[in-house]
Design an enzyme around this catalytic site. Structure first.
Site, mmCIF file in Angstrom:
data_model
loop_
_atom_site.group_PDB
_atom_site.id
_atom_site.type_symbol
_atom_site.label_atom_id
_atom_site.label_comp_id
_atom_site.label_asym_id
_atom_site.label_seq_id
_atom_site.Cartn_x
_atom_site.Cartn_y
_atom_site.Cartn_z
ATOM 1 C CB CYS A 270 -0.891 -0.012 1.244
ATOM 2 S SG CYS A 270 -1.995 1.402 1.372
ATOM 3 C CG HIS B 87 -5.578 -2.248 -1.544
ATOM 4 N ND1 HIS B 87 -4.631 -2.822 -0.714
ATOM 5 C CD2 HIS B 87 -5.301 -0.930 -1.559
ATOM 6 C CE1 HIS B 87 -3.829 -1.872 -0.258
ATOM 7 N NE2 HIS B 87 -4.216 -0.718 -0.757
ATOM 8 C CD GLU B 88 -6.664 1.493 -4.289
ATOM 9 O OE1 GLU B 88 -6.883 2.476 -3.539
ATOM 10 O OE2 GLU B 88 -5.538 0.993 -4.416
ATOM 11 C CG HIS C 20 -7.322 2.622 0.834
ATOM 12 N ND1 HIS C 20 -6.613 2.878 1.994
ATOM 13 C CD2 HIS C 20 -6.455 2.043 -0.015
ATOM 14 C CE1 HIS C 20 -5.369 2.465 1.845
ATOM 15 N NE2 HIS C 20 -5.239 1.951 0.637
#
EC number: 3.5.1.88
Length: 192
Positions: free
Chosen positions: A104, A146-147, A150
């Site tokens: 990351c 993953h995004e 976030h």
């Protein structure tokens, strides 16, 4: 973003927010204004992602708590996927769960084996407000998940348990970019 232009060429590289910054640990707000400021944000996200040599970047990683992310990421067949999603919703994850190395830009230089599904579908809008659906497999599916994490206020470290979580926590504490006192899980002891 203009049609046919190279993403990020008109953007400004912004500083990355690092693990422990409160903006990374809170859910982001929905985008309601699809005007020129949003287009500039998307350009800045691309410029920052490319400067940091990443494959994806969420708005809160540059300190903007809005539901936007960009990507330029290959899948496992080395097919390049390039785009952005505003107000994304992870609507489907399926297939096998694969533990693979994940890093990351907000934890520079570190990575850990993280479990993700090998297929993901994200729905949202473009910066112009048009509907978009993005399908990802393999590494690109990992990037999409993953995004989306976030934008929900989570980093991949939050998905780790046991030995992997403790090991990453030790690496975070020793990292040159970490100027804060952190606990064993990598979270800031000072309320991050």
């Amino acid at each position: 973003m203009r049609d046919g232009s190279i993403p990020g060429v008109h953007g400004r590289v912004r500083p990355l927010t690092l693990l422990g910054d409160p903006v990374l640990h809170a859910p982001c707000e929905e985008v309601t204004d699809f005007g020129p400021e949003l287009a500039r944000l998307v350009e800045d996200l691309f410029a920052t992602m490319y400067a940091a040599q990443g494959v994806g970047l969420a708005a809160n990683q540059i300190g903007v708590p809005l539901r936007v992310f960009v990507y330029d990421c290959p899948d496992d067949d080395d097919v390049r996927h390039l785009g952005h999603v505003v107000n994304p919703r992870l609507v489907e994850t399926d297939g096998v769960v694969v533990r693979g190395p994940e890093g990351c830009l907000s934890l520079p230089g570190l990575e850990a084996g993280t479990e993700r599904h090998d297929h993901a579908v994200v729905e949202g809008r473009t910066a112009a407000g048009d509907p978009v659906t993005v399908h990802g497999t393999g590494f690109f599916a990992r990037c999409l998940q993953h995004e989306c994490d976030h934008l929900e206020g989570r980093v991949y470290a939050d998905r780790l348990t046991g030995r992997r979580r403790r090991r990453l926590g030790r690496q975070v504490r020793r990292a040159s970019w970490n100027g804060r006192d952190r606990g064993a899980d990598g979270a800031s002891k000072a309320g991050g």
